[in-house]
Design an enzyme around this catalytic site. Structure first.
Site, mmCIF file in Angstrom:
data_model
loop_
_atom_site.group_PDB
_atom_site.id
_atom_site.type_symbol
_atom_site.label_atom_id
_atom_site.label_comp_id
_atom_site.label_asym_id
_atom_site.label_seq_id
_atom_site.Cartn_x
_atom_site.Cartn_y
_atom_site.Cartn_z
ATOM 1 C CG ASP A 1 -0.848 -2.913 -12.260
ATOM 2 O OD1 ASP A 1 -1.384 -3.053 -11.479
ATOM 3 O OD2 ASP A 1 0.426 -2.437 -12.064
ATOM 4 C CG ASP B 1 2.443 -3.681 -5.102
ATOM 5 O OD1 ASP B 1 2.818 -3.721 -5.588
ATOM 6 O OD2 ASP B 1 1.998 -4.223 -6.291
#
Length: 682
Positions: free
Chosen positions: A185, A240
């Site tokens: 991430d 996202d």
């Protein structure tokens, strides 16, 4: 993996604090990438993507499971869940369909490393440790994935340890545990150059000697499709995803243009699947799955399979659609057209066929059409057309067309071969006329059944059915002895909903039963929706107080007379734009559309519009008003720094008015938008 609205602010704040701390001890902070709201877009032709890794991994898009979309860091995320998912992969046939990776997301570790700087699995969640979980998953002939961040901490607010500065040690632990996949991430990255952060972990993984698929999750901020194909095997291209039509649509639009950058061993990743999480209809989930497959995207299940419905398994286990995603040629589908929300995307397959998606963005049914030549097939007398959701084959003279239900996708595979004549002709169905019904009033419709095949359709019979209690009458012939190529059977109908029928959406189904010249029975089915509506009141009304036809929203539901709160209905706040508080209006989140039935009886729509003050400085949106498919008013891009802007539109004679908010071209990041004091005059 994180909600883009929270992680953007947190990253920039931490970057600033780090710079300040470094300066106090006489050091220079790494250059922090400038905040950007530029939309994801392909590189110019003179900026080719870097060569792919030559390690033989991820030659087709990875398929598997990730827990984040269904559990987050909840108590249900634990060793038992992970093992249960592996068991279900085998028991439900998902393993046989190609799903391979069972991936852990954030919150698997303790918040602090041990005295030796090593990561420590949370003993409450994973009492046997990660290696024991990996061994169990491997015993099912599956693979295990894990998660960390290219920063000092992961993205979770609890602040689990990230891998920045610990890349080689962490990679060694992952390899020793038997990890097969790493999701890396982007939070708390301290402004370190993205290429440097991700390349360091690539080298650390390689140094372990274990084959580990490497997923870069830097949200597309630094256009990884231009540089990361020799760094990782897949890279996130967007922020996202959330379990909503608006979010899925926004991400789809950002990922579709990146066709040149995907291929074996290097894939564009538009984020995980939401199929089965409950925020969309099954029709919308089929579109989600179809379009991810046409884009050769990774297929990572994001729903809790222990609770999944039969319909969810039917979507996830559609092997014909999966074959489109997993085709070894490895090409991402390209957009051929998208006018009016009628998308045509085509994907070249290794056997020379084409997978073709007819995707309807809009909230009402639309006819979408292309041809075999347009999708790249050679000239031929006829073609075989395989419907990948209905699992039936037809012959077509070259037309590829369907009336596609609202938010639906027709996915077909078309080939130029000599076996087309064994299949019945494709019969295209359509239904023209009012899909908006006032209870007690008859509505006229006309159905069409058109032979698109090379052979005639014989003994054709059409039927139209509605809900129990509805009156459906044919006013012209419903049968034909034969339909040659290009000929249609047209039937006029009247449809009446009983008086007192509640407003809402109701199912209609149009069918055509017929035979091929060799006697093979065939059927075409067109599911549609009719909306029972009420005429708006005369005078001026606040739109926040009127019933709507339909809504789509990027995060959470559309809110009446409050701002958008992103989660459940009623979690918004007072609508506030530029310091002004409004008691009436609509609170939405891009991408958003709200439709109202106006019954050709209204004249104007007015509102003050802007980004709600509750969001940070990064929200950008644009507002549009549409009347019966025509844009009649729009703003430019609006930001949080701007006061409310007036918008007004003449909607005289329109049957439906649609209020649209787009993301301003930069993806859905902090895009809380308000239609303040929105009024309809009739």
């Amino acid at each position: 993996m994180r909600h883009p609205h929270t992680r953007t602010t947190r990253r920039r704040v931490l970057g600033a604090l780090t710079a300040a701390l470094l300066c106090t001890v006489g050091l220079t902070a790494p250059a922090l990438a400038a905040p950007t709201d530029e939309p994801a877009s392909p590189a110019p032709a003179d900026e080719p993507a870097s060569p792919a890794l030559a390690d033989g991994l991820a030659l087709t898009p990875p398929m598997g499971f990730n827990n984040w979309n269904s559990t987050g860091c909840g108590a249900d995320f634990n060793e038992a869940m992970v093992k249960g998912i592996a068991d279900l992969f085998v028991a439900k046939g998902l393993k046989d369909a190609g799903y391979q990776y069972v991936n852990l997301d954030d919150c698997w570790a303790l918040p602090a490393r041990d005295a030796n700087g090593k990561l420590v699995p949370d003993p409450a969640r994973f009492p046997g440790g990660i290696k024991a979980v990996a061994d169990y998953v491997h015993s099912k002939s599956l693979k295990l994935g894990i998660y960390t961040s290219a920063g000092t901490k992961t993205c979770n607010d609890a602040g689990f340890p990230g891998a920045l500065g610990h890349e080689y040690s962490d990679a060694r632990q992952f390899a020793d545990w038997g990890v097969d996949y790493l999701k890396y991430d982007n939070c708390n990255n301290q402004g370190v150059d993205a290429k440097l952060r991700y390349t360091t972990m690539r080298d650390a993984l390689k140094a372990t000697g274990r084959p580990i698929v490497y997923s870069l999750c830097e949200w597309g901020e630094n256009k990884p499709w231009q540089w990361a194909s020799d760094v990782g095997h897949l890279w996130r291209t967007t922020g996202d995803i959330s379990d909503s039509w608006g979010s899925m649509l926004s991400i789809l639009k950002q990922n579709l243009p990146l066709t040149p950058y995907a291929g074996p061993g290097h894939w564009n990743d538009p984020d995980m699947l939401e199929v089965g999480n409950g925020g969309m209809t099954d029709t919308e989930y089929r579109s989600h799955f179809s379009m991810w497959s046409i884009m050769a995207a990774p297929l990572l299940i994001g729903s809790d399979l222990r609770k999944a419905s039969a319909a969810t398994f039917d979507i996830l286990d559609n092997k014909e659609v999966i074959a489109v995603d997993q085709d070894p040629l490895g090409k991402q589908g390209a957009v051929l057209s998208s006018e009016g929300g009628r998308w045509v995307a085509a994907k070249e397959m290794r056997d020379g066929s084409r997978a073709v998606a007819l995707f309807n963005e809009r909230g009402s049914a639309q006819r979408i059409a292309t041809t075999a030549r347009a999708v790249g097939l050679p000239a031929a007398q006829a073609y075989t057309l395989r419907d990948l959701w209905r699992h039936r084959s037809y012959n077509t003279a070259g037309t590829i067309a369907a009336t596609v239900p609202a938010h639906g996708t027709v996915l077909v595979r078309v080939s130029a071969d000599t076996r087309w004549a064994k299949n019945p002709p494709a019969v295209e169905l359509g239904l023209d006329g009012g899909s908006l019904v006032e209870a007690g009033k008859a509505v006229s419709l006309t159905s069409t059944a058109t032979d698109r095949g090379r052979t005639p359709a014989q003994r054709v019979a059409v039927s139209l059915t509605g809900p129990a209690g509805w009156k459906v009458e044919a006013n012209s012939p419903t049968t034909s002895g034969a339909l040659p190529t290009g000929r249609a059977l047209r039937t006029r109908w009247t449809v009446t909903a009983p008086k007192g029928t509640a407003t809402g959406s109701y199912d209609l189904t149009l069918r055509a039963a017929y035979r091929s010249p060799t006697g093979v029975r065939a059927e075409s089915v067109l599911p549609l929706a009719a909306s029972v509506v009420v005429a708006p009141p005369s005078g001026s009304s606040y739109l926040g107080d009127l019933p709507w036809l339909s809504t789509t929203n990027g995060w959470g539901p559309v809110e009446r007379n409050t701002s958008n709160g992103e989660s459940g209905a009623g979690d918004g706040h007072p609508i506030t734009v530029g310091g002004v508080v409004y008691t009436k209006g609509l609170g939405v989140h891009a991408e958003s559309a709200v439709e109202y039935y106006t019954g050709k009886a209204c004249e104007t729509v007015t509102a003050d519009v802007g980004v709600d003050d509750e969001k940070d400085a990064y929200g950008t949106v644009a507002f549009e008003i549409w009347a019966d498919g025509t844009k009649v008013a729009s703003t430019g891009v609006l930001t949080t720094a701007m006061p409310a802007q007036p918008i007004s539109a003449d909607v005289t004679g329109a049957e439906v008015v649609r209020l649209v908010v787009t993301d301003g071209g930069d993806g859905i990041n902090s895009d809380h938008a308000d239609w303040a004091d929105a009024k309809l005059s009739c």
